[in-house]
Design an enzyme around this catalytic site. Structure first.
Site, short mmCIF file in Angstrom:
data_model
loop_
_atom_site.label_atom_id
_atom_site.label_comp_id
_atom_site.label_asym_id
_atom_site.label_seq_id
_atom_site.Cartn_x
_atom_site.Cartn_y
_atom_site.Cartn_z
N SER A 135 0.90 -1.03 0.17
CA SER A 135 0.08 0.16 -0.08
C SER A 135 0.95 1.16 -0.23
CB SER A 135 -1.06 -0.02 1.30
OG SER A 135 -1.40 1.21 1.51
N TYR A 159 -1.32 -0.92 10.66
CA TYR A 159 -1.82 -1.50 9.28
C TYR A 159 -0.74 -1.37 8.31
CZ TYR A 159 -3.51 -1.74 4.47
OH TYR A 159 -3.52 -1.91 3.14
N LYS A 163 2.38 -4.25 6.58
CA LYS A 163 2.48 -4.00 5.15
C LYS A 163 4.26 -3.96 5.04
CE LYS A 163 -1.23 -4.52 3.33
NZ LYS A 163 -1.70 -5.95 2.77
P1 NAD Z 1 -10.80 -6.94 1.14
O1 NAD Z 1 -11.08 -7.09 2.65
O2 NAD Z 1 -12.20 -6.61 0.31
O3 NAD Z 1 -10.08 -8.23 0.89
C1 NAD Z 1 -9.28 -9.17 1.49
C2 NAD Z 1 -9.73 -10.41 1.71
O4 NAD Z 1 -8.81 -11.16 2.52
C3 NAD Z 1 -11.14 -10.75 2.38
O5 NAD Z 1 -11.73 -11.46 1.65
C4 NAD Z 1 -11.07 -11.46 3.83
O6 NAD Z 1 -11.88 -12.19 4.03
C5 NAD Z 1 -9.36 -12.25 3.33
N1 NAD Z 1 -8.76 -12.50 4.63
C6 NAD Z 1 -8.26 -11.52 5.56
N2 NAD Z 1 -7.59 -12.20 6.35
C7 NAD Z 1 -7.37 -13.47 6.04
C8 NAD Z 1 -6.70 -14.71 6.32
N3 NAD Z 1 -5.59 -14.68 7.63
N4 NAD Z 1 -6.99 -15.63 5.64
C9 NAD Z 1 -7.86 -15.88 4.77
N5 NAD Z 1 -8.36 -14.85 4.23
C10 NAD Z 1 -8.14 -13.60 4.92
O7 NAD Z 1 -9.74 -5.93 1.05
P2 NAD Z 1 -9.21 -5.39 -0.50
O8 NAD Z 1 -9.63 -3.99 -0.58
O9 NAD Z 1 -9.75 -6.14 -1.57
O10 NAD Z 1 -7.67 -5.27 -0.21
C11 NAD Z 1 -6.78 -6.76 -0.73
C12 NAD Z 1 -5.48 -6.11 -0.29
O11 NAD Z 1 -5.00 -5.19 -0.82
C13 NAD Z 1 -5.18 -6.24 1.13
O12 NAD Z 1 -4.07 -6.95 1.35
C14 NAD Z 1 -5.28 -4.66 1.43
O13 NAD Z 1 -4.55 -4.65 2.75
C15 NAD Z 1 -4.50 -4.13 0.16
N6 NAD Z 1 -4.76 -2.79 -0.04
C16 NAD Z 1 -6.25 -2.37 -0.25
C17 NAD Z 1 -6.44 -1.09 -0.42
C18 NAD Z 1 -7.59 -0.49 -0.57
O14 NAD Z 1 -7.90 0.85 -0.62
N7 NAD Z 1 -8.77 -1.25 -0.68
C19 NAD Z 1 -5.33 -0.01 -0.66
C20 NAD Z 1 -3.95 -0.77 -0.57
C21 NAD Z 1 -3.67 -1.89 -0.26
#
Ligand code: NAD
Ligand code: UDP
Length: 347
Positions: A135, A159, A163
């Site tokens: 991120s 958080y 990362k």
């Molecule tokens: P999201 O919450 O929609 O998807 C993450 C998924 O991971 C979920 O379906 C959740 O059930 C699953 N999960 C969490 N912990 C788990 C575990 N221990 N075992 C199995 N499954 C698990 O989030 P997103 O927005 O799709 O984000 C995806 C990734 O991108 C994340 O790692 C997040 O930190 C990163 N990210 C997101 C953003 C954003 O703004 N959405 C920005 C930067 C980085």
């Protein structure tokens, strides 16, 4: 259509962790459309199995799905035994900055613990390619935009720190053993949804992020948007971010996987548009799409907000031949289309 394991092109078999989540589901669609076979692992902590039928409606294929937690080492090892996985896209994780400040150990345990289990299982199974969802929050608030990959890193919350630590773990592993192929993707602000309206973001509770909040005001679920600060040193006084369409972001994972087919070591890329949009500009763009005003009020600044954040995307463009294609208007159209079709939590 379900696919038997015997029919699979092993080179193109990818494990997608967090594949029923917001970015994960779009990434699964991009992979399937590019000819990959996909197995998803997700604990459904922040998503639903219903997403699988959305993916099927778009692609005509049902990805394999394992309902398990990545912190369950045996379950992760079992997946690598059962499927001929050649590469991993690791998106699973908890992602709320605010929650991480209140429950840091939960974030370190889930995000770092899960990743350690995953790479250990990969090591055992001799799978060496992994693309990791990082991120822009890993960058220091003292770094001047546009943020290049070499900008100083200093996360200010658990958080972001989780990362950053994972990035360090991957870097150290790649230094210790040249077989590893790691791609670190630093997302800026993903918004939008698949244009079909069949998959998208489903925040539980009141959203913290601007776009889902705006959408819930637009649909009438929330009364008005509170704009955090109108006195920043920006042209209209509100904060500027680099919003990127989730479908563009999904394509970025594919580009990273292709790059890693030819390169070992650890590589990092910013995924954004390279353009900044202010809060008021995004509000206006949404108003144009929904054809009505969004009730809003400027209130005090949100603690820790950086005034201006946007990416230098030169490296992704040069190395991955990846560029975000969708405009802010398209992001709003697609997000609104999804919101209208899905006013609740997977209703
Ligand atoms: P999201 O919450 O929609 O998807 C993450 C998924 O991971 C979920 O379906 C959740 O059930 C699953 N999960 C969490 N912990 C788990 C575990 N221990 N075992 C199995 N499954 C698990 O989030 P997103 O927005 O799709 O984000 C995806 C990734 O991108 C994340 O790692 C997040 O930190 C990163 N990210 C997101 C953003 C954003 O703004 N959405 C920005 C930067 C980085
Ligand atoms: N923001 C806002 N009201 C909200 C949510 C967010 O004014 O209800 C602002 C926030 O202060 C920031 C921008 O919108 O300037 C983007 O916030 P978001 O949380 O979506 O992304 P991040 O700040 O984590 O990049």
């Amino acid at each position: 259509m379900s696919v038997s394991l015997a029919d699979l092109d092993v080179e193109k078999f990818a494990l997608v962790t967090g594949g029923t989540g917001y970015i994960g589901s779009h990434t699964v669609v991009a992979l399937i459309e590019a000819g990959y076979q996909v197995v998803i692992i997700d604990n459904l902590d922040n998503s639903s199995e219903i997403v699988l039928s959305g993916i099927e409606r778009i692609t005509g294929r049902v990805p394999h799905f394992v309902h398990a937690d990545l912190r369950d080492a045996d379950a992760v090892i079992k997946i690598f035994k059962e499927y001929p996985i050649a590469s991993v896209v690791h998106l699973a994780g908890l992602k709320s900055v605010g929650e991480s400040i209140h429950s840091p150990s939960k974030y370190y345990d889930n995000n770092i613990g899960a990743t350690l289990n995953l790479v250990k299982a990969m090591q055992t199974a001799e799978v060496t390619t992994l693309v990791f969802s990082s991120s822009a929050t890993v960058y220091s608030s003292s770094s001047e935009p546009p943020l290049g990959e070499d900008a100083k890193k200093l996360p200010t919350n658990p958080y972001g720190m989780s990362k950053y630590i994972i990035e360090q773990v991957l870097t150290d592993m790649a230094l210790a053993n040249r077989k590893w192929r790691f791609g670190i993707l630093r997302y800026f602000n993903p918004i939008g949804a698949h244009p079909s309206g069949r998959i998208g973001e489903t925040p539980s509770g009141i959203p913290n992020n601007l776009m889902p909040y705006l959408m819930q005001v637009a649909i009438g679920k929330l009364a008005k948007l509170s704009i955090y600060g109108g006195d920043y040193e920006t042209p209209d006084g509100t904060c500027i971010r680099d919003y990127v369409h989730v479908v563009d972001l999904a394509r970025g994972h594919l580009a990273a996987l292709r790059f890693l087919e030819e390169a070992n070591g650890v590589h990092d890329w910013n995924l954004g548009t390279g353009k900044g949009t202010s809060v008021l500009e995004l509000v206006k763009a949404v108003e144009q799409v929904i054809e009505k005003p969004i009730p809003s009020e400027i209130i005090g600044r949100r603690k820790g907000d950086m005034p201006v954040v946007f990416a230098d995307v030169t490296k992704a463009s040069n190395e991955l031949s990846w560029r975000a294609e969708h405009t802010i208007e398209k992001m709003c159209v697609d997000h609104w289309n999804w919101q209208k079709r899905n006013p609740g939590w997977y209703q």
